[in-house]
Design a protein around this motif. Structure first.
Motif, PDB file in Angstrom:
ATOM      1  N   ILE A  88       6.721  98.456   5.224  1.00 33.30           N
ATOM      2  CA  ILE A  88       7.256  97.205   4.691  1.00 33.30           C
ATOM      3  C   ILE A  88       7.430  96.235   5.850  1.00 33.30           C
ATOM      4  O   ILE A  88       7.973  96.602   6.898  1.00 33.30           O
ATOM      5  N   SER A  89       6.960  95.004   5.667  1.00 32.55           N
ATOM      6  CA  SER A  89       7.041  94.037   6.756  1.00 32.55           C
ATOM      7  C   SER A  89       7.221  92.631   6.213  1.00 32.55           C
ATOM      8  O   SER A  89       7.046  92.371   5.020  1.00 32.55           O
ATOM      9  N   ASP A  90       7.577  91.736   7.115  1.00 31.03           N
ATOM     10  CA  ASP A  90       7.622  90.305   6.832  1.00 31.03           C
ATOM     11  C   ASP A  90       6.196  89.776   6.984  1.00 31.03           C
ATOM     12  O   ASP A  90       5.607  89.898   8.056  1.00 31.03           O
ATOM     13  N   PRO A  91       5.593  89.190   5.940  1.00 30.33           N
ATOM     14  CA  PRO A  91       4.216  88.703   6.057  1.00 30.33           C
ATOM     15  C   PRO A  91       4.029  87.657   7.154  1.00 30.33           C
ATOM     16  O   PRO A  91       2.905  87.435   7.610  1.00 30.33           O
ATOM     17  N   VAL A  98       8.185  98.282   9.142  1.00 31.94           N
ATOM     18  CA  VAL A  98       9.081  99.441   9.144  1.00 31.94           C
ATOM     19  C   VAL A  98       8.465 100.515   8.253  1.00 31.94           C
ATOM     20  O   VAL A  98       8.069 100.236   7.118  1.00 31.94           O
ATOM     21  N   LYS A  99       8.400 101.741   8.760  1.00 31.88           N
ATOM     22  CA  LYS A  99       7.858 102.844   7.957  1.00 31.88           C
ATOM     23  C   LYS A  99       8.947 103.393   7.044  1.00 31.88           C
ATOM     24  O   LYS A  99      10.059 103.675   7.494  1.00 31.88           O
ATOM     25  N   VAL A 100       8.621 103.537   5.746  1.00 27.58           N
ATOM     26  CA  VAL A 100       9.567 104.059   4.763  1.00 27.58           C
ATOM     27  C   VAL A 100       8.866 105.133   3.935  1.00 27.58           C
ATOM     28  O   VAL A 100       7.651 105.320   4.030  1.00 27.58           O
ATOM     29  N   THR A 101       9.637 105.817   3.115  1.00 27.22           N
ATOM     30  CA  THR A 101       9.087 106.845   2.221  1.00 27.22           C
ATOM     31  C   THR A 101       9.335 106.423   0.783  1.00 27.22           C
ATOM     32  O   THR A 101      10.481 106.182   0.388  1.00 27.22           O
ATOM     33  N   MET A 102       8.263 106.323   0.000  1.00 22.84           N
ATOM     34  CA  MET A 102       8.390 105.914  -1.390  1.00 22.84           C
ATOM     35  C   MET A 102       8.878 107.084  -2.241  1.00 22.84           C
ATOM     36  O   MET A 102       8.477 108.236  -2.034  1.00 22.84           O
ATOM     37  N   VAL A 103       9.739 106.785  -3.196  1.00 27.08           N
ATOM     38  CA  VAL A 103      10.227 107.795  -4.131  1.00 27.08           C
ATOM     39  C   VAL A 103       9.126 108.091  -5.156  1.00 27.08           C
ATOM     40  O   VAL A 103       8.360 107.202  -5.544  1.00 27.08           O
ATOM     41  N   ARG A 104       9.044 109.345  -5.581  1.00 29.63           N
ATOM     42  CA  ARG A 104       8.025 109.723  -6.563  1.00 29.63           C
ATOM     43  C   ARG A 104       8.146 108.857  -7.818  1.00 29.63           C
ATOM     44  O   ARG A 104       9.229 108.648  -8.350  1.00 29.63           O
ATOM     45  N   GLY A 105       7.012 108.348  -8.274  1.00 32.96           N
ATOM     46  CA  GLY A 105       6.996 107.490  -9.456  1.00 32.96           C
ATOM     47  C   GLY A 105       7.050 106.015  -9.135  1.00 32.96           C
ATOM     48  O   GLY A 105       6.928 105.176 -10.047  1.00 32.96           O
ATOM     49  N   LEU A 156      15.113  92.722   7.988  1.00 33.59           N
ATOM     50  CA  LEU A 156      13.897  92.130   7.427  1.00 33.59           C
ATOM     51  C   LEU A 156      14.199  91.419   6.103  1.00 33.59           C
ATOM     52  O   LEU A 156      13.800  90.264   5.896  1.00 33.59           O
ATOM     53  N   ILE A 157      14.911  92.112   5.202  1.00 31.51           N
ATOM     54  CA  ILE A 157      15.225  91.535   3.892  1.00 31.51           C
ATOM     55  C   ILE A 157      16.106  90.294   4.045  1.00 31.51           C
ATOM     56  O   ILE A 157      15.938  89.287   3.349  1.00 31.51           O
ATOM     57  N   THR A 158      17.053  90.354   4.984  1.00 31.78           N
ATOM     58  CA  THR A 158      17.959  89.224   5.197  1.00 31.78           C
ATOM     59  C   THR A 158      17.210  88.006   5.723  1.00 31.78           C
ATOM     60  O   THR A 158      17.420  86.876   5.263  1.00 31.78           O
ATOM     61  N   GLN A 159      16.321  88.224   6.674  1.00 27.92           N
ATOM     62  CA  GLN A 159      15.617  87.108   7.303  1.00 27.92           C
ATOM     63  C   GLN A 159      14.596  86.464   6.381  1.00 27.92           C
ATOM     64  O   GLN A 159      14.339  85.263   6.481  1.00 27.92           O
ATOM     65  N   THR A 160      13.990  87.246   5.490  1.00 25.43           N
ATOM     66  CA  THR A 160      12.930  86.706   4.632  1.00 25.43           C
ATOM     67  C   THR A 160      13.421  86.307   3.246  1.00 25.43           C
ATOM     68  O   THR A 160      12.653  85.723   2.474  1.00 25.43           O
TER      69      THR A 160
END
Length: 259
Positions: A88-91, A98-105, A156-160
């Motif tokens: 996930i990144s700021d375009p 930032v590397k994250v792990t997606m939840v199943r589904g 990231l979420i706060t800045q964008t």
């Protein structure tokens, strides 16, 4: 994640190129390679390289604006360590991924509603339908497993304001470059015995948006980086001929995946 290009096999008359990437049959422009000057060759970076295979081609144009055709297709692959890994990144910020792990589904329940209205005309009922929208209300829950990753996503979420680029790998049934708006990520943190946050789950629901245009912002190298690379004026003068030779005779065309 990024892919670095060394394009040395251009048509001799090339003055400008536009670099394209093709992912899952969809061809889009690489933002850092949009109408780029390419006299004698071109070196550039795709700061939004997707996970998995991607095909690149450059459209060549001469100084008068005449099309010279496309370069041969070049395939690059950034492997994903696990199918549930995402970035996930700021375009608009090339260094914010930032590397994250997606939840199943995650991403399975997709909705692309059509805006319109239902009308009664006499004894008939008709619908006036508009264009189908991009995905809305897409459940994309994920988790981070370190304090540093939690803080990076929060920043990231706060800045964008929630504007993000999500890069997923197969078999997720999503665009591998998903531009989205995450208006309310809703983090829930679980403290570990040492007092840190440990795992943080993000109940993120996003709305897809159109691809962001314009060149990505790249942080300038601090002056100290140049001081470290070229400690003395004599050293810089000694290394200059090597740099000049590399400019005159660039490396062979190819790609170098970099994480």
């Amino acid at each position: 994640m990024r892919i670095t290009f060394y394009a040395a096999d251009l048509d001799p008359a090339t003055a400008q190129i536009t670099l394209y990437r093709t992912v899952d049959g969809v061809r889009t422009t690489v933002r850092s390679g949009l109408r780029a000057l390419a006299l004698g060759g071109w070196t550039g970076v795709d700061w939004e390289a997707p996970l998995g295979p991607v095909t690149y081609q450059a459209a060549m144009v001469d100084a008068a604006g005449n099309a010279l055709g496309d370069t041969a297709p070049l395939v690059a692959v950034i492997p994903s360590p696990r199918p549930d890994t995402a970035w996930i990144s700021d375009p608009l910020d090339a260094g914010s991924a930032v590397k994250v792990t997606m939840v199943r589904g995650a991403g399975l329940a997709q909705s692309r509603p059509v805006q319109g209205s239902r009308l009664l005309l006499g004894t008939r009922v008709i619908a006036l339908a508009g264009q189908r929208s991009l995905m809305t209300g897409l459940a994309m829950p994920f988790f981070t497993d370190t304090d540093a990753a939690r803080e990076a996503v929060t920043r990231l979420i706060t800045q964008t304001g929630g504007l993000v680029l999500i890069r997923t790998a197969a078999p997720h049934p999503l665009p591998r470059l998903l531009y989205a708006w995450a208006s309310d990520p809703q983090p829930s943190s679980y403290r570990d015995p040492a007092g840190g946050y440990g795992i943080t789950s993000w109940a993120s629901t996003v709305d897809e948006i159109s691809e962001v245009e314009g060149p990505p912002a790249i942080a300038a190298a601090p002056w100290q980086a140049y001081r470290d690379a070229f400690p003395t004026w004599e050293f810089m003068r000694a290394i200059y001929p090597v740099w000049l030779e590399a400019k005159k005779n660039p490396p062979q065309a190819g790609v170098v995946p970099t994480e």
